[in-house]
Motif scaffolding. Structure first.
Motif, PDB file in Angstrom:
ATOM      1  N   SER A  49       0.859  -1.190   0.000  1.00  0.00           N
ATOM      2  CA  SER A  49       0.000   0.000   0.000  1.00  0.00           C
ATOM      3  C   SER A  49       0.887   1.228   0.000  1.00  0.00           C
ATOM      4  CB  SER A  49      -0.912   0.025   1.234  1.00  0.00           C
ATOM      5  OG  SER A  49      -0.177   0.412   2.388  1.00  0.00           O
ATOM      6  N   ASP A  50       0.280   2.408  -0.152  1.00  0.00           N
ATOM      7  CA  ASP A  50       1.082   3.630  -0.149  1.00  0.00           C
ATOM      8  C   ASP A  50       1.577   4.000   1.239  1.00  0.00           C
ATOM      9  OD1 ASP A  50      -1.300   4.406   0.924  1.00  0.00           O
ATOM     10  OD2 ASP A  50      -1.636   6.109  -0.396  1.00  0.00           O
ATOM     11  N   ASP A  51       1.118   3.290   2.291  1.00  0.00           N
ATOM     12  CA  ASP A  51       1.666   3.493   3.629  1.00  0.00           C
ATOM     13  C   ASP A  51       3.041   2.854   3.776  1.00  0.00           C
ATOM     14  OD1 ASP A  51      -0.556   4.868   4.554  1.00  0.00           O
ATOM     15  OD2 ASP A  51      -1.583   3.037   5.174  1.00  0.00           O
ATOM     16  N   HIS A  52       3.411   2.009   2.821  1.00  0.00           N
ATOM     17  CA  HIS A  52       4.647   1.248   2.941  1.00  0.00           C
ATOM     18  C   HIS A  52       5.827   1.933   2.250  1.00  0.00           C
ATOM     19  CE1 HIS A  52       1.769  -1.767   4.265  1.00  0.00           C
ATOM     20  NE2 HIS A  52       2.785  -2.467   4.736  1.00  0.00           N
ATOM     21  N   VAL A  53       5.863   3.255   2.318  1.00  0.00           N
ATOM     22  CA  VAL A  53       7.012   4.038   1.861  1.00  0.00           C
ATOM     23  C   VAL A  53       7.376   4.986   2.995  1.00  0.00           C
ATOM     24  CG1 VAL A  53       7.982   5.532   0.087  1.00  0.00           C
ATOM     25  CG2 VAL A  53       6.108   3.976  -0.495  1.00  0.00           C
ATOM     26  N   VAL A  54       8.624   4.943   3.428  1.00  0.00           N
ATOM     27  CA  VAL A  54       9.104   5.854   4.473  1.00  0.00           C
ATOM     28  C   VAL A  54      10.029   6.856   3.799  1.00  0.00           C
ATOM     29  CG1 VAL A  54      10.389   6.054   6.632  1.00  0.00           C
ATOM     30  CG2 VAL A  54       8.895   4.076   6.239  1.00  0.00           C
ATOM     31  N   PHE A  55       9.660   8.132   3.878  1.00  0.00           N
ATOM     32  CA  PHE A  55      10.412   9.183   3.211  1.00  0.00           C
ATOM     33  C   PHE A  55      10.100  10.496   3.911  1.00  0.00           C
ATOM     34  CE2 PHE A  55       6.301   9.090   1.480  1.00  0.00           C
ATOM     35  CZ  PHE A  55       6.027  10.219   0.748  1.00  0.00           C
ATOM     36  N   TYR A  56      10.493  11.636   3.312  1.00  0.00           N
ATOM     37  CA  TYR A  56      10.394  12.909   4.008  1.00  0.00           C
ATOM     38  C   TYR A  56       8.964  13.317   4.331  1.00  0.00           C
ATOM     39  CZ  TYR A  56       9.408  14.852  -0.636  1.00  0.00           C
ATOM     40  OH  TYR A  56       8.865  15.109  -1.873  1.00  0.00           O
ATOM     41  N   ASN A  57       7.979  12.777   3.620  1.00  0.00           N
ATOM     42  CA  ASN A  57       6.581  13.109   3.899  1.00  0.00           C
ATOM     43  C   ASN A  57       5.899  12.099   4.808  1.00  0.00           C
ATOM     44  OD1 ASN A  57       6.787  15.285   2.260  1.00  0.00           O
ATOM     45  ND2 ASN A  57       5.694  14.413   0.540  1.00  0.00           N
ATOM     46  N   GLN A  58       6.533  10.986   5.063  1.00  0.00           N
ATOM     47  CA  GLN A  58       5.924   9.904   5.838  1.00  0.00           C
ATOM     48  C   GLN A  58       7.050   9.204   6.595  1.00  0.00           C
ATOM     49  OE1 GLN A  58       2.263   7.643   4.422  1.00  0.00           O
ATOM     50  NE2 GLN A  58       3.895   6.210   3.889  1.00  0.00           N
ATOM     51  N   SER A  59       7.242   9.587   7.846  1.00  0.00           N
ATOM     52  CA  SER A  59       8.469   9.236   8.558  1.00  0.00           C
ATOM     53  C   SER A  59       8.417   7.904   9.287  1.00  0.00           C
ATOM     54  CB  SER A  59       8.808  10.340   9.568  1.00  0.00           C
ATOM     55  OG  SER A  59       7.769  10.468  10.529  1.00  0.00           O
ATOM     56  N   LYS A  60       7.312   7.177   9.156  1.00  0.00           N
ATOM     57  CA  LYS A  60       7.179   5.940   9.920  1.00  0.00           C
ATOM     58  C   LYS A  60       6.356   4.938   9.135  1.00  0.00           C
ATOM     59  CE  LYS A  60       5.854   4.460  14.599  1.00  0.00           C
ATOM     60  NZ  LYS A  60       5.278   4.929  15.890  1.00  0.00           N
ATOM     61  N   SER A  61       6.749   3.662   9.158  1.00  0.00           N
ATOM     62  CA  SER A  61       6.006   2.598   8.485  1.00  0.00           C
ATOM     63  C   SER A  61       4.827   2.154   9.346  1.00  0.00           C
ATOM     64  CB  SER A  61       6.940   1.414   8.205  1.00  0.00           C
ATOM     65  OG  SER A  61       7.451   0.886   9.417  1.00  0.00           O
ATOM     66  N   PRO A  62       3.879   1.392   8.777  1.00  0.00           N
ATOM     67  CA  PRO A  62       2.639   1.068   9.504  1.00  0.00           C
ATOM     68  C   PRO A  62       2.846   0.411  10.864  1.00  0.00           C
ATOM     69  CG  PRO A  62       2.374   0.546   7.186  1.00  0.00           C
ATOM     70  CD  PRO A  62       3.811   0.939   7.372  1.00  0.00           C
ATOM     71  N   GLN A  63       3.802  -0.477  11.000  1.00  0.00           N
ATOM     72  CA  GLN A  63       4.014  -1.148  12.273  1.00  0.00           C
ATOM     73  C   GLN A  63       5.254  -0.647  13.001  1.00  0.00           C
ATOM     74  OE1 GLN A  63       2.825  -5.373  12.558  1.00  0.00           O
ATOM     75  NE2 GLN A  63       2.899  -5.412  10.326  1.00  0.00           N
ATOM     76  N   GLY A  64       5.816   0.451  12.518  1.00  0.00           N
ATOM     77  CA  GLY A  64       6.959   1.050  13.194  1.00  0.00           C
ATOM     78  C   GLY A  64       8.250   0.292  13.004  1.00  0.00           C
ATOM     79  N   GLU A  65       8.291  -0.636  12.025  1.00  0.00           N
ATOM     80  CA  GLU A  65       9.514  -1.399  11.809  1.00  0.00           C
ATOM     81  C   GLU A  65      10.608  -0.566  11.154  1.00  0.00           C
ATOM     82  OE1 GLU A  65       6.569  -1.489  10.069  1.00  0.00           O
ATOM     83  OE2 GLU A  65       6.603  -3.382   8.939  1.00  0.00           O
ATOM     84  N   VAL A  66      10.211   0.522  10.478  1.00  0.00           N
ATOM     85  CA  VAL A  66      11.156   1.454   9.869  1.00  0.00           C
ATOM     86  C   VAL A  66      10.762   2.866  10.253  1.00  0.00           C
ATOM     87  CG1 VAL A  66      12.200   2.304   7.729  1.00  0.00           C
ATOM     88  CG2 VAL A  66      11.523  -0.099   7.905  1.00  0.00           C
ATOM     89  N   GLN A  67      11.711   3.639  10.744  1.00  0.00           N
ATOM     90  CA  GLN A  67      11.460   5.033  11.086  1.00  0.00           C
ATOM     91  C   GLN A  67      12.575   5.897  10.508  1.00  0.00           C
ATOM     92  OE1 GLN A  67       9.971   6.074  15.023  1.00  0.00           O
ATOM     93  NE2 GLN A  67      10.011   3.919  15.603  1.00  0.00           N
TER      94      GLN A  67
END
Length: 416
Positions: A49-67
């Protein structure tokens, strides 16, 4: 520290027993900015999904595995907790894109480092000599193949971001043709329960990846809108909305009187701004005093209406039509009547430029003793305007002015 070369792969268990690692990326070259991101991919190497990209506009993944712990124009640091990765994610791809005229051939030097508990474990170094006309590059991957592994990749796409996202089964969301009020946000896809790491995720489930949407979460967070240089109008649309409901504010005898209407507690929030132009001209746009501004003359800032009822579905809207002419703007809202504090209204703001890029923020840190909020500041920085979340609460206009230093003379007023 072990050094890797492009194409080399290694089991992470050979260098650390920890599930918590940091990925540090640095790029130095001719471009003014390098956008470094992490794509969380399923077993088919596609975006769930589009929640599964961590970048300057979205600093955290859905389950917090990447920040995203740190970012500037030339570097980024990602904190990974591999123990939190669910079965829907099998691969973490760390990428870099360029959005100006340069390519990765112009990169002088770059590196990717893997560290844990402050110790650098692995390093992969690259330079422009390894590339040609690429504008998007997969630098490295952390992926699961019976155990977690790290791979040095250094492969790219000439087409830039769009080709990169397409490679991962998504599409970059197209900007809206014109700024329009936002529909109610849709709920995020449900997070899957953790399953054995080898489980596969169905292919083709990725939606559009909206990389043009920024959410300013904390005070001091900022986003930018690039300015055009041709002197034409470039509408910046500022929308304020809030919870639109009413209820009787009195009970008992008042509520029992058949011929008496129930008093409404519907909020009357007013949107406005204090501004200073490049010429030095300063002023205030607000419904109070019928100072609605102007579309076709200075200051080219216009307030569309005064929504006293709270029933307008699109709230109140402020247009900044010539942002190139402004020096600074402080956007504010105040409670004129209906409710006591900002705790009661769930205020939210969306700022949209003429390319459809969006900046969102919520009034989620209200001061229960104050009815006036300086929501954000807009500063002209030459080639772009910088939008910064302020969310500072004051007693009223004059105290706000004293804080930001516009130097107005204030007197009491009311709406006609």
């Amino acid at each position: 520290m072990q050094k890797l070369v492009p194409g080399q792969k290694i089991k992470l268990s050979e260098v650390t027993s920890s599930n918590r690692i940091d990925i540090d990326v640095q790029v130095q070259g001719s471009s003014r900015e390098y956008d470094i991101s992490c794509f969380l991919l399923n077993g088919q190497e596609k975006l769930p999904s589009d929640d599964h990209v961590v970048f300057y506009n979205q600093s955290k993944s859905p389950q917090g595995e990447v920040q995203l712990a740190h970012r500037d124009a030339y570097s980024a640091q990602f904190q990974l907790d591999l123990s939190r990765v669910g079965s829907g994610v099998q691969r973490l791809a760390f990428t870099c894109t360029i959005d100006d005229q340069h390519t990765f051939k112009d990169v002088k030097t770059g590196r990717v480092r893997v560290s844990s508990e402050g110790n650098v474990l692995l390093e992969f170094v690259f330079s422009g000599q390894q590339f040609s006309q690429e504008k998007a590059v997969i630098l490295s991957e952390v992926y699961f193949k019976d155990v977690w592994r790290f791979g040095a990749i250094a492969q790219g796409f000439n087409g830039g971001l769009a080709d990169l996202v397409k490679h991962y089964g998504g599409t970059v969301a197209k900007p809206s043709p014109a700024p329009t009020p936002a529909p109610a946000p849709q709920p995020a896809p449900p997070v899957q329960e953790s399953k054995p790491a080898g489980s596969a995720e169905p292919a083709g489930s990725a939606g559009k990846v909206n990389l043009s949407k920024i959410t300013l979460e904390k005070r001091g967070d900022s986003g930018k809108v690039n300015l055009r240089k041709d002197g034409r109008k470039q509408p910046i649309h500022i929308n304020l909305n809030w919870e639109q409901h009413s209820k009787p504010s009195s009970s008992g005898l008042w509520g029992l009187l058949a011929n008496q209407p129930a008093a409404s507690s519907t909020a009357d929030l007013d949107l406005g701004c204090m501004f200073e132009m490049q010429s030095g001209y300063r002023g205030v746009i607000q419904a109070l005093g019928n100072s609605f501004g102007a579309k076709d003359t200075v200051p080219y800032i216009f307030l569309d209406k005064d929504d006293r009822s709270g029933q307008s579905q699109d709230g109140e809207n402020l247009l900044v039509l010539r942002p190139d002419l402004i020096k600074r703007v402080v956007v504010f809202a105040y409670i004129y009547q209906g409710v006591s504090t900002f705790q009661d209204v769930g205020g939210r703001m969306k700022i949209t430029d003429d390319q459809g890029n969006e900046i969102h923020l919520k009034l989620d840190q209200p001061d229960p003793s104050q009815k006036f909020c300086a929501i954000c500041s807009i500063i002209n920085s030459g080639d772009h305007i910088q939008v910064t979340k302020e969310e500072l609460y004051f007693r009223g206009h004059q105290e706000t002015d004293e804080h930001f230093g516009f130097g107005f003379r204030w007197q009491s007023g009311q709406k006609s």
